[in-house]
Design an enzyme around this catalytic site. Structure first.
Site, PDB file in Angstrom:
ATOM      1  N   ASP A   1      -8.385   1.343   6.562  1.00 49.24           N
ATOM      2  CA  ASP A   1      -6.966   0.684   7.619  1.00 49.24           C
ATOM      3  C   ASP A   1      -7.990   0.933   9.181  1.00 49.24           C
ATOM      4  OD1 ASP A   1      -4.752   0.819   9.584  1.00 49.24           O
ATOM      5  OD2 ASP A   1      -4.388   1.574   8.280  1.00 49.24           O
ATOM      6  N   THR A   2      -8.499   2.706   9.031  1.00 42.19           N
ATOM      7  CA  THR A   2      -8.905   2.983  10.176  1.00 42.19           C
ATOM      8  C   THR A   2     -10.459   2.229  11.252  1.00 42.19           C
ATOM      9  OG1 THR A   2      -8.594   5.060   9.530  1.00 42.19           O
ATOM     10  CG2 THR A   2      -9.721   5.618  11.701  1.00 42.19           C
TER      11      THR A   2
ATOM     12  N   ASP B   1       1.087  -1.216  -0.005  1.00 44.53           N
ATOM     13  CA  ASP B   1       0.257  -0.780   0.332  1.00 44.53           C
ATOM     14  C   ASP B   1       1.082   1.070   0.121  1.00 44.53           C
ATOM     15  OD1 ASP B   1      -2.227   1.927   0.222  1.00 44.53           O
ATOM     16  OD2 ASP B   1      -2.859   1.521   2.663  1.00 44.53           O
TER      17      ASP B   1
ATOM     18  N   ASN C   1     -10.115   0.243  -0.004  1.00 45.26           N
ATOM     19  CA  ASN C   1      -8.566   0.581   1.108  1.00 45.26           C
ATOM     20  C   ASN C   1     -10.042   0.869   2.757  1.00 45.26           C
ATOM     21  OD1 ASN C   1      -7.300  -0.019  -0.895  1.00 45.26           O
ATOM     22  ND2 ASN C   1      -6.045   1.165  -0.387  1.00 45.26           N
TER      23      ASN C   1
HETATM   24  O1  G3H Z   1      -2.815   4.684   4.069  1.00 51.86           O
HETATM   25  C1  G3H Z   1      -2.223   4.804   5.018  1.00 51.86           C
HETATM   26  C2  G3H Z   1      -2.339   3.272   5.477  1.00 51.86           C
HETATM   27  O2  G3H Z   1      -3.730   4.038   6.218  1.00 51.86           O
HETATM   28  C3  G3H Z   1      -0.954   3.238   6.276  1.00 51.86           C
HETATM   29  O3  G3H Z   1      -1.297   4.422   7.344  1.00 51.86           O
HETATM   30  O4  G3H Z   1       1.092   4.602   6.515  1.00 51.86           O
HETATM   31  O5  G3H Z   1       0.311   4.201   9.395  1.00 51.86           O
HETATM   32  O6  G3H Z   1       0.520   2.025   8.745  1.00 51.86           O
HETATM   33  P1  G3H Z   1       0.504   3.969   8.056  1.00 51.86           P
HETATM   34  P1  13P Z   2      -8.736   5.029   6.244  1.00 49.26           P
HETATM   35  O1  13P Z   2      -7.266   4.716   6.674  1.00 49.26           O
HETATM   36  O2  13P Z   2      -9.199   5.837   5.746  1.00 49.26           O
HETATM   37  O3  13P Z   2      -9.607   3.463   6.124  1.00 49.26           O
HETATM   38  O4  13P Z   2      -7.622   4.769   4.799  1.00 49.26           O
HETATM   39  C1  13P Z   2      -7.116   3.541   4.088  1.00 49.26           C
HETATM   40  C2  13P Z   2      -6.461   3.227   3.199  1.00 49.26           C
HETATM   41  O5  13P Z   2      -6.839   4.258   2.650  1.00 49.26           O
HETATM   42  C3  13P Z   2      -4.613   2.538   2.768  1.00 49.26           C
HETATM   43  O6  13P Z   2      -4.334   3.407   1.514  1.00 49.26           O
HETATM   44 ZN    ZN Z   3      -4.667   5.222   1.120  1.00 49.09          ZN
END
Ligand code: G3H
Ligand code: 13P
Ligand code: ZN
Length: 283
Positions: free
Chosen positions: A231-232, A81, A229
């Site tokens: 993550d959060t 990513d 995507n």
């Molecule tokens: O878009 C970014 C992702 O949420 C990854 O976050 O670079 O803190 O692992 P990170």
């Molecule tokens: P979010 O943390 O907002 O879900 O975004 C995730 C993301 O885009 C990782 O590339």
């Molecule tokens: Zn992203």
């Protein structure tokens, strides 16, 4: 089974659904994502940021995901990513990633094309799929004025030129989402998404999808988004799961009794996302 990004995303494009791409930093998150995908019989993308690789180590992540994919009853992609350097991307390819993102979205168009083209050449020679990004995601607190949209959001004609010249397998676009926690409700530019999809019949990627309301996600999928995507929302489930353990039992000190419930909480969130994205029963 470990597969490439192109394999799952081309099928998603043909089938009109989106595959969840979940950021993974440790064993519990990985197990939660795989268990959810298996329960829902869904293909899944496990993605690692450069920060995740720094935190866990490239060999640990590669070995864990390869093992998980080998044992899994569903197709699993190992994706980088937001790759920002040629070196990181090459290291991921050398260590068995089956898909990489080159994020040149902060560059001017010509530079983004040049950087992406270079990655596509090597990655495709190694059988690895490539995602690139065009347009810039705004900050979570930014209010985007209509006049600013054209400067930040993905321009449909530029997208056509970008894909033609680079040969990428999927394209991340900016239509109003942001990374992290939203302050208000994000408003997505669905007309722009439709226009891009009409011009480019290829897998489209949505970043910053945590916290986007379900109806907006479903509409984005119906208009052609094929990779989403997250993550959060998984991070939050992990932390809430751990907090709940300590609220009930402040003296708990067995890591398994702390991380186990957090893993269950993350699995529940991933199951909900997979159902929302339409990829359940598509494995
Ligand atoms: O878009 C970014 C992702 O949420 C990854 O976050 O670079 O803190 O692992 P990170
Ligand atoms: P979010 O943390 O907002 O879900 O975004 C995730 C993301 O885009 C990782 O590339
Ligand atoms: Zn992203």
């Amino acid at each position: 089974m470990l597969v490439t990004g192109k394999q799952v995303l081309d099928q998603a494009n043909q089938g009109g659904y989106a595959v969840g791409a979940f950021n993974v930093n440790n064993m519990e998150i990985l197990q939660a994502v795989i268990a959810a995908a298996e329960q829902e019989k869904a293909p899944v993308i496990v993605q690692t940021s450069e920060g995740a690789i720094k935190y866990a180590g490239i060999k640990y992540l590669s070995s864990m995901v390869h093992l998980a994919a080998k044992e899994a009853s569903v197709p699993v992609v190992l994706h980088l990513d937001h790759g920002t350097t040629y070196e990181t991307i090459m290291q991921c390819i050398a260590n068995g990633w089956t898909s990489v993102m080159i994020d040149g979205s902060h560059f001017a168009l010509e530079e983004n094309i040049a950087a992406t083209k270079e990655i596509v050449k090597v990655a495709h020679a190694c059988g690895v799929s490539v995602e690139a990004e065009l347009g810039r995601l705004s900050g979570v607190e930014d209010q985007i004025a209509v006049s600013e949209k054209d400067a930040l959001y993905t321009d449909p004609d530029e997208a056509v030129r970008f894909v033609k010249e680079t040969g990428v397998d999927s394209l991340a676009i900016a239509i109003g989402t942001a990374h992290g926690k939203y302050k208000g409700e994000p408003k997505l530019d669905f007309d722009r998404l439709s226009e891009i999809k009409k011009l480019l019949d290829m897998p489209i990627v949505l970043h910053g999808s945590s916290g986007v309301p379900e109806d907006s996600i479903r509409k984005a999928v119906s208009l052609g988004v094929n990779k989403i995507n997250i993550d959060t929302d998984v991070r939050q489930a992990f932390t809430d799961g751990i907090k709940a353990v300590f609220e009930k039992d402040p003296g708990q000190f067995d890591p398994r009794k702390i991380c186990g419930p957090a893993r269950d909480a993350m699995k529940a969130v991933v199951v909900g996302k997979i159902q929302m994205f339409g990829s359940a029963n598509k494995a």
